[in-house]
Design an enzyme around this catalytic site. Structure first.
Site, PDB file in Angstrom:
ATOM      1  N   ASN A  27       0.837  -1.169   0.185  1.00 46.69           N
ATOM      2  CA  ASN A  27      -0.086  -0.052  -0.112  1.00 46.69           C
ATOM      3  C   ASN A  27       0.934   1.215  -0.043  1.00 46.69           C
ATOM      4  O   ASN A  27       1.094   1.986  -1.110  1.00 46.69           O
ATOM      5  CB  ASN A  27      -0.817   0.047   1.204  1.00 46.69           C
ATOM      6  CG  ASN A  27      -2.175   0.901   0.981  1.00 46.69           C
ATOM      7  OD1 ASN A  27      -1.911   1.989   0.402  1.00 46.69           O
ATOM      8  ND2 ASN A  27      -3.075   0.776   1.628  1.00 46.69           N
ATOM      9  N   ASP A  28       1.356   1.736   1.199  1.00 44.75           N
ATOM     10  CA  ASP A  28       2.342   2.641   1.306  1.00 44.75           C
ATOM     11  C   ASP A  28       3.531   2.794   0.245  1.00 44.75           C
ATOM     12  O   ASP A  28       3.849   3.968  -0.170  1.00 44.75           O
ATOM     13  CB  ASP A  28       2.783   3.087   2.687  1.00 44.75           C
ATOM     14  CG  ASP A  28       1.588   2.847   3.848  1.00 44.75           C
ATOM     15  OD1 ASP A  28       0.359   3.606   3.411  1.00 44.75           O
ATOM     16  OD2 ASP A  28       1.921   2.266   4.791  1.00 44.75           O
TER      17      ASP A  28
END
Length: 466
Positions: free
Chosen positions: A395-396
């Site tokens: 995600n990040d």
């Protein structure tokens, strides 16, 4: 054993430790590096036992600790390795504190004159406060990594901040040093009160330093605490006049510091801003409006069709892959695609997962060929001409918000999955990542989401690939 023989054996162990670090610098030599490290530690332990009088007590302690370690090692999942590392760091820190207490209580037992010379007191001061900060800071890191924030606010993955926090840290740091000076100057019969106060303040500082650090910076925290534990051991090594402890602690401390610097560069972050400023928004706040956006979703069959007709695929693993233990299924999928003539590569972000090298270890466990694994800076230039970027649980580290000024992660280098011709993303849900930020990548026109457990989804893809 003579002093010369002792020095020679310690030198041999030190050389093996250096070779271990060298071996760990590359996946292909990592196992050999681990072997060097184990042999070096075995030599150091055996030599120390040979110079100790109460060997039976130490052997009992080794058997108890070894048994506990063996049980823990067998039970800990790969996804829990970051928590385990944090727990081990805390034990090293506490060991340094306890040794310092023992030295202050009975310096003669450690070959020191009574009263303790000023130089040795300085070494004890450094080893004690670094060890205390390492212990309490590692406990907080363990709680954050283990997701205990719901039970205790200090363990929240979001930064825990309050007004005047930095001023309080500064005041406590000054007070700790002041008590350290008082410890230097105090007579033997009056040295315990300032020593205890100094140690207690260091424990509190360890908590206050780590709680404002958010989830996305936890890999840096892990490597930083690793460095702290090494310096604590080195400081106590000086007090005990133990060259092996000094060398081993210095190697751990310096390598951990270098790793922290490298990781901060990879995130475009200042080391001091990580320690002093925290990172990220409050948990979940950035994802509050995800219900107003639309995403395109597909099935495992859809993904299999797209992958099977692509010429190039870059697989981007993340923590979700580790949680699902999907690395073996992913390797099988890659092998099927390669057999169809697809160019398959893996892209690894230096801070993917919860600790440095987390994704590399997972792929190595599945025996993914090293030549298929590429670091972020080596693969980003190719993503613009890649047919499919397949994001699995990340995600990040693929969040395009890193390229937008004003974003909490602005300037953090990412794997540029958004530049691929097609983006496939596997997630359990639309929940925000560990940094608590929404990800615009999921809403792009050329992105297709595939929801579900990574292992089950990939296994279905494998079955659907012709």
């Amino acid at each position: 054993m003579t002093a010369n023989q002792l020095a020679l054996w310690y030198l041999a162990a030190s050389v093996l430790f250096i070779l271990a670090l060298k071996g760990l610098s590359h996946p292909e030599s990592a196992r050999r590096g681990n072997l060097f490290g184990m042999v070096g530690m075995a030599i150091a332990v055996l030599v120390t036992l040979a110079t100790t009088q109460r060997v039976e007590l130490i052997l009992v302690a080794i058997l108890i600790g070894g048994a506990i370690g063996a049980v823990v090692a067998r039970r800990v999942e790969m996804t829990q390795m970051p928590e385990l590392v944090a727990a081990m760091h805390s034990l090293v820190g506490m060991a340094a504190v306890l040794i310092a207490i023992a030295v202050v209580n009975n310096p003669a037992a450690f070959g020191l004159p009574d009263p303790i010379p000023t130089g040795n007191k300085l070494e004890l001061f450094i080893g004690t406060f670094v060890g205390a900060i390492t212990f309490s800071g590692s406990v907080i890191a363990f709680g954050k990594l283990a997701g205990l924030g719901k039970k205790f606010r200090l363990f929240s993955s979001a930064p825990v901040v309050f007004k005047g926090q930095h001023l309080l840290n500064l005041a406590l740091g000054i007070a700790m040093i002041a008590f350290g000076v008082a410890f230097f100057l105090a007579a033997p019969q009056a040295q315990w009160p300032p020593f205890i106060a100094m140690t207690a303040l260091a424990f509190v500082l360890g908590v206050l330093i780590i709680i404002p650090i958010g989830g996305a910076d936890m890999p840096v925290v892990i490597s930083m605490l690793n460095s702290y534990s090494g310096w604590a051991a080195a400081g106590i090594g000086f007090s005990l006049n133990n060259p092996m402890l000094i060398i081993a602690g210095s190697l751990v401390g310096s390598s951990g510091a270098i790793l922290s610097y490298i990781m901060c560069r990879a995130m475009n972050r200042s080391f001091f801003s990580v320690i002093l400023g925290g990172f990220g928004a409050a948990e979940g706040s950035a994802a509050a409006d995800t219900g107003q956006k639309t995403v395109k979703s597909g099935s495992a069959d859809d993904v299999a069709f797209l992958l099977g007709n692509a010429e190039s695929v870059v697989i981007i693993p993340g923590y979700g892959l580790a949680v699902a233990r999907a690395q073996h299924a992913v390797k099988e999928m890659a092998q099927k695609l390669i057999a169809k003539g697809v160019n398959v590569r893996y892209a690894i972000h230096p801070v993917a997962g919860r600790m440095p090298g987390h994704m590399n270890v997972l792929l190595a466990e599945a025996e993914v060929p090293y030549e298929q694994v590429f670091e972020m800076e080596d693969i980003n230039s190719d993503l613009g001409t890649t047919d499919i970027a397949f994001v699995l649980g990340a995600n990040d580290v693929v969040n395009p918000l890193a390229e937008e000024k004003g974003s909490p992660i602005y300037g953090m280098p990412i794997i540029e999955a958004h530049k691929a011709r097609t983006v496939l993303v596997n997630k359990r849900s639309m929940a925000a990542g560990y940094a608590g930020l929404d990800n615009p990548l999921f809403y792009m026109d050329r992105t297709m989401m595939v929801f579900g457990d990574a292992k089950k989804v990939v296994e279905e893809i494998v079955k659907a690939i012709d």
